[in-house]
Write an enzyme that holds these catalytic residues in place. Structure first.
Site, PDB file in Angstrom:
ATOM      1  N   CYS A 108      -7.368  -9.450  10.401  1.00 26.91           N
ATOM      2  CA  CYS A 108      -6.301  -8.775   9.654  1.00 26.91           C
ATOM      3  C   CYS A 108      -6.219  -7.319  10.099  1.00 26.91           C
ATOM      4  O   CYS A 108      -7.131  -6.801  10.738  1.00 26.91           O
ATOM      5  CB  CYS A 108      -6.542  -8.862   8.147  1.00 26.91           C
ATOM      6  SG  CYS A 108      -7.973  -7.937   7.603  1.00 26.91           S
ATOM      7  N   ASN A 133       6.229  -5.394   8.436  1.00 26.97           N
ATOM      8  CA  ASN A 133       6.521  -6.203   9.633  1.00 26.97           C
ATOM      9  C   ASN A 133       7.903  -5.866  10.182  1.00 26.97           C
ATOM     10  O   ASN A 133       8.765  -5.345   9.467  1.00 26.97           O
ATOM     11  CB  ASN A 133       6.405  -7.698   9.313  1.00 26.97           C
ATOM     12  CG  ASN A 133       7.446  -8.142   8.308  1.00 26.97           C
ATOM     13  OD1 ASN A 133       8.583  -8.435   8.661  1.00 26.97           O
ATOM     14  ND2 ASN A 133       7.076  -8.141   7.022  1.00 26.97           N
ATOM     15  N   GLY A 171       0.803  -1.227   0.000  1.00 27.76           N
ATOM     16  CA  GLY A 171       0.000   0.000   0.000  1.00 27.76           C
ATOM     17  C   GLY A 171       0.832   1.271   0.000  1.00 27.76           C
ATOM     18  O   GLY A 171       0.476   2.254  -0.652  1.00 27.76           O
ATOM     19  N   LYS A 194       3.874  -8.884  -7.109  1.00 28.31           N
ATOM     20  CA  LYS A 194       3.752  -7.421  -6.999  1.00 28.31           C
ATOM     21  C   LYS A 194       4.851  -6.720  -7.785  1.00 28.31           C
ATOM     22  O   LYS A 194       4.606  -5.699  -8.432  1.00 28.31           O
ATOM     23  CB  LYS A 194       3.768  -6.988  -5.523  1.00 28.31           C
ATOM     24  CG  LYS A 194       2.463  -7.311  -4.823  1.00 28.31           C
ATOM     25  CD  LYS A 194       2.424  -6.828  -3.390  1.00 28.31           C
ATOM     26  CE  LYS A 194       1.042  -7.090  -2.810  1.00 28.31           C
ATOM     27  NZ  LYS A 194       0.970  -6.827  -1.368  1.00 28.31           N
ATOM     28  N   CYS A 225      25.912  -0.886  14.294  1.00 30.59           N
ATOM     29  CA  CYS A 225      25.414   0.432  14.706  1.00 30.59           C
ATOM     30  C   CYS A 225      26.441   1.074  15.638  1.00 30.59           C
ATOM     31  O   CYS A 225      26.811   2.235  15.459  1.00 30.59           O
ATOM     32  CB  CYS A 225      24.056   0.298  15.406  1.00 30.59           C
ATOM     33  SG  CYS A 225      23.451   1.864  16.051  1.00 30.59           S
ATOM     34  N   CYS A 261      18.097   0.649  17.896  1.00 23.52           N
ATOM     35  CA  CYS A 261      18.444   1.530  19.031  1.00 23.52           C
ATOM     36  C   CYS A 261      17.234   1.742  19.933  1.00 23.52           C
ATOM     37  O   CYS A 261      17.344   1.775  21.146  1.00 23.52           O
ATOM     38  CB  CYS A 261      18.894   2.894  18.515  1.00 23.52           C
ATOM     39  SG  CYS A 261      20.587   2.962  17.962  1.00 23.52           S
TER      40      CYS A 261
HETATM   41 ZN   LIG Z   1      21.341   1.166  16.749  1.00 22.34          ZN
END
Ligand SMILES: [Zn+2]
Length: 412
Positions: free
Chosen positions: A258, A192, A92, A136, A316, A237
């Site tokens: 749903c 998700n 979407g 798709k 990170c 984080c």
């Molecule tokens: Zn991080």
């Protein structure tokens, strides 16, 4: 032990043959679409246009975009052709995002999705009922090519979270740019957390800037967020509670139930996402760090989130170290006098390393509480516009001294 190894080998073999089958079915779908099944002819409606022109004629698809230069908004709109953008998730939000970038004349689009078009998607924009059953990415590529044949397309019909495909996904982010370099921007339009974490891991490892987007399950709020590894909080984080608590989100879903979705909220979020991407790529206006959208109150919270020094993601923390070293080196070379400033360590007690920009009065806060977007624990909202996020290479405005930066670097 041998049994486990054999099983693992078998799983890899099966994944390989599945990948080959998917590629074959993708090629078959494209041939079917080109044969007229998709509603168009074999050739795109118009020939390719070599050079973008500002000429005001009824047949110039770029005249309104190039007018942004004349209006003093964008200095060099043609530059859009030099950028490659990856859109992960063509649902979407992602399909509308891809269409907007195509109509704007982006240089190259890389589309990733493993899903098929269903009639249950028809409450949203972009896909049409006759495309039900097609992948798709194939259906999107066909439509988009017809809208603008000047754009280059690369599509991948697989799930980026599987081990085998994740490696390929990484290689396309780092090598899918127009000249074989890394892409200029990754836009996350997935639905998700597992897929968001996969994008997060890939982008942290590659030091790749990306923008995240999301729409709530009740369809009335959403957000966009820019993530620059080492400089802003990554997705790990400050993870949403469902991830922080180690819950498996698939167990949260029940048969016959749903998520709700509205074409309006999804289009607004796609619009905010592409607007932010265009501002960043073409260098105009203020690029938002985090922009929320609460449809029930027409409320747009805006904030910036710093990286968490004890983030779970190794890459990170590594990128944060590089960023601190970069800022320290800049301070040392440009402003030696800053060394003498006081050693005030900001947010000493702030475990998450989160800083909110923008001052809010108690009255404003009281007036604005109510239904606000779901935020991870420890985050609150800033209702006033934060200071501009600087994305260039110039020396950033910082209250921290060189010694403070070096101290933070040692802690990582
Ligand atoms: Zn991080």
């Amino acid at each position: 032990m041998d049994d486990v190894l054999q099983l693992k080998r078998r799983v890899l073999e099966l994944e390989n043959s599945l990948g080959k089958e998917r590629t074959r079915s993708h090629e078959l779908e494209l041939r079917l679409l080109e044969g007229g099944g998709g509603g168009g002819g074999e050739e795109p409606f118009r020939p390719k246009i070599e050079t973008m022109s500002s000429e005001v004629t009824d047949s110039n698809p770029y005249s309104r975009l190039m007018a942004l230069k004349r209006m003093g908004i964008v200095d060099n709109y043609e530059k859009i052709r030099t950028f490659a953008v990856a859109v992960v998730g063509v649902g979407g939000v992602g399909s509308v995002t891809a269409e907007m970038l195509t109509r704007c004349g982006i240089g190259k689009l890389l589309l990733f999705d493993y899903d098929r078009v269903e009639l249950a998607n028809m409450n949203r924009l972009f896909f049409q009922p006759h495309q039900a059953g097609l992948s798709k990415v194939s259906a999107a590529e066909f439509t988009l090519r017809n809208i603008n044949p000047d754009v280059q397309f690369e599509t991948h019909n697989y799930n980026i979270t599987s081990l085998q495909h994740f490696q390929h996904f990484l290689s396309r982010i780092s090598g899918g740019g127009l000249s074989g370099s890394s892409v200029d921007l990754v836009l996350s339009c997935v639905d998700n957390f597992e897929a968001r974490m996969a994008i997060n891991t890939a982008c942290n490892e590659l030091g790749q800037m990306w923008m995240e987007s999301g729409v709530s399950e009740n369809a009335v709020s959403g957000h966009i967020q820019i993530i620059i590894p080492g400089r802003t909080a990554c997705f790990a984080c400050a993870p949403p509670l469902v991830v922080a608590e180690g819950l498996d989100e698939s167990t949260l879903k029940r048969d016959g139930v749903c998520a709700a979705s509205l074409p309006t909220t999804m289009a607004v979020v796609a619009g905010l996402l592409v607007q932010n991407a265009l501002k960043h790529l073409l260098g105009f206006g203020t690029v938002s760090s985090y922009l929320g959208y609460n449809a029930l109150q027409d409320f747009f919270p805006n904030m910036s989130v710093r990286p968490n020094p004890s983030c779970d993601e190794l890459y990170c923390r590594k990128r944060q170290g590089e960023e601190l070293a970069r800022r320290a080196a800049q301070l040392e070379s440009v402003e030696p006098a800053l060394k003498e400033t006081s050693d005030v360590v900001l947010h000493e007690e702030n475990t998450w390393g989160i800083e909110l920009v923008g001052e809010t009065t108690t009255e404003e806060e009281a007036a604005a509480t109510g239904q606000v977007p779901h935020l991870p624990e420890g985050l609150s909202l800033a209702y006033t516009r934060p200071a501009q996020v600087s994305l260039g290479e110039e020396v950033e405005d910082t209250e921290e001294s060189l010694d403070s930066l070096m101290a933070q670097l040692k802690c990582l």
